[in-house]
Design an enzyme around this catalytic site. Structure first.
Site, short mmCIF file in Angstrom:
data_model
loop_
_atom_site.label_atom_id
_atom_site.label_comp_id
_atom_site.label_asym_id
_atom_site.label_seq_id
_atom_site.Cartn_x
_atom_site.Cartn_y
_atom_site.Cartn_z
N ALA A 179 -11.97 2.13 3.90
CA ALA A 179 -10.91 1.23 3.42
C ALA A 179 -10.07 1.90 2.33
O ALA A 179 -10.31 3.04 1.93
CB ALA A 179 -11.54 -0.06 2.90
N HIS A 180 -9.08 1.15 1.84
CA HIS A 180 -8.12 1.70 0.88
C HIS A 180 -8.78 2.08 -0.46
O HIS A 180 -9.74 1.47 -0.90
CB HIS A 180 -6.98 0.72 0.64
CG HIS A 180 -7.40 -0.63 0.13
ND1 HIS A 180 -6.61 -1.75 0.23
CD2 HIS A 180 -8.52 -1.06 -0.50
CE1 HIS A 180 -7.22 -2.78 -0.32
NE2 HIS A 180 -8.38 -2.39 -0.77
N ASN A 181 -8.23 3.12 -1.06
CA ASN A 181 -8.62 3.59 -2.40
C ASN A 181 -10.03 4.18 -2.47
O ASN A 181 -10.54 4.43 -3.57
CB ASN A 181 -8.54 2.46 -3.45
CG ASN A 181 -7.17 1.83 -3.53
OD1 ASN A 181 -6.17 2.45 -3.19
ND2 ASN A 181 -7.11 0.59 -3.97
N HIS A 209 0.86 -1.18 0.00
CA HIS A 209 0.00 0.00 0.00
C HIS A 209 0.90 1.23 0.00
O HIS A 209 1.50 1.57 1.01
CB HIS A 209 -0.92 0.00 1.22
CG HIS A 209 -2.07 -0.94 1.07
ND1 HIS A 209 -1.91 -2.31 1.10
CD2 HIS A 209 -3.39 -0.71 0.84
CE1 HIS A 209 -3.09 -2.89 0.91
NE2 HIS A 209 -4.00 -1.94 0.75
#
Length: 327
Positions: A248-250, A207
């Site tokens: 969460a990511h993105n 990440h």
């Protein structure tokens, strides 16, 4: 996070690919320099990207990356100036390459280069902070910032003007804009929840993105906002998150949104402006939620929602349908 442009890490594509089990092969004339990675939208010349699903074909067609890892069936969508690298598992191979550029992306590390209180006071004249404040080097902090007790801000973060940061908070890989308030116990910029199983092994996805929190946002107590895997996780201006919210990511969240307590948004989902989400609602990953959407509490959203819709239930459906079925 950033790549230092040195001779050692301006890697050639052919060399990189040999380091991931020789699965991917290129002709000699396609041996171009690759000096960074990016998602399909942000990638530029001399960048490597990937596409693993038909959902992102429109972005693949327009990508400016020098090379893209794709399955064979997607090669017809690759731009003429971009090299198509055929892979059975594009996301996994891209993740392996990503780790060559960002070897520290798996786990957060403490550098032990924290500044002493005297140096902090000399460097940040208007900064007010509590006890046990841990500040690493290369952090930029604006004017009139307040930071509470037991706070860690890791290297390369940027904090804007008039920001209030509560106690027991960790911030890393993040840009915090002006007039933002982050309440006690939150963690901003931690590694996202990404991994791939290969036979009997688990490969953790690097990440390397950031968390961007724009102006006048409020992040409630004990919220978790994961940094992006390749692109950034972004919270739009004047958006308010209640306590115990997980982003969460993105994920991209628009302006003037309100999320009640215990809302969870899964990775790579895009949420428009003026969206209101009730408590304990869950949003699945890779979805698009339009502008002015309202989502009732405890709803489960598993498909895209168009602008101006109001939904509730699991799976979430138009509010009038939900009411009729639950009279």
């Amino acid at each position: 996070m950033s790549v230092k442009k040195t001779k050692n890490n301006i890697l050639f594509l052919e060399k990189i690919l040999k380091e991931i089990n020789n699965k991917l092969k290129l002709k000699k004339q396609e041996n171009i320099p690759i000096n960074d990675i990016g998602d399909l939208v942000s990638a530029k010349k001399n960048h490597l990207t990937f596409c693993s699903t038909h959902k992102y074909i429109n972005f693949l067609i327009k990508t400016k990356a020098s090379a893209v890892i794709v399955q064979k069936k997607f090669t017809k969508y690759v731009p003429k100036k971009t090299i198509a690298i055929i892979s059975e598992y594009p996301e996994l191979d891209f993740a392996k390459i990503s780790n060559l550029f960002y070897p520290e992306s798996y786990f957060s590390k403490i550098t032990y280069e924290n500044l002493d209180f005297k140096t902090i006071k000399e460097k940040y004249k208007t900064l007010k902070f509590g006890m046990n404040f841990y500040l690493e080097e290369n952090v930029k902090i604006g004017k009139n910032v307040f930071i509470g007790n037991n706070v860690t801000i890791k290297k390369n973060c940027k904090i804007g003007n008039n920001v209030i940061i509560g106690s027991n908070i960790v911030i890393e890989n993040s840009f915090i804009s002006d007039h933002v308030h982050i309440c006690d116990g939150s963690i901003i910029g931690k590694k996202g929840f990404g991994f791939k199983f290969t036979k009997d092994k688990c490969f953790r996805i690097p990440h390397v993105g950031k968390v961007i929190i724009e102006k006048e946002c409020e992040i409630g107590a004990n919220c978790i906002i994961d940094r992006g895997s390749v692109k950034n996780t972004t919270i739009g201006e004047k958006t308010f998150l209640d306590n115990f919210v997980h982003i969460a990511h993105n994920v991209t969240i628009g302006k003037k949104c309100i999320f009640a307590a215990q809302v969870g948004v899964a990775g790579s989902t895009t949420i428009g402006d003026n969206v209101i989400i009730g408590g304990q609602a869950g949003i699945s990953g890779h979805l698009t939620i339009g502008n002015n959407v309202k989502i009732g509490g405890k709803s489960g959203v598993v498909k895209n929602i168009k602008d101006n819709e109001t939904v509730m239930g699991y799976p979430a459906k138009p509010f009038r349908e939900f009411v009729k079925e639950n009279k």
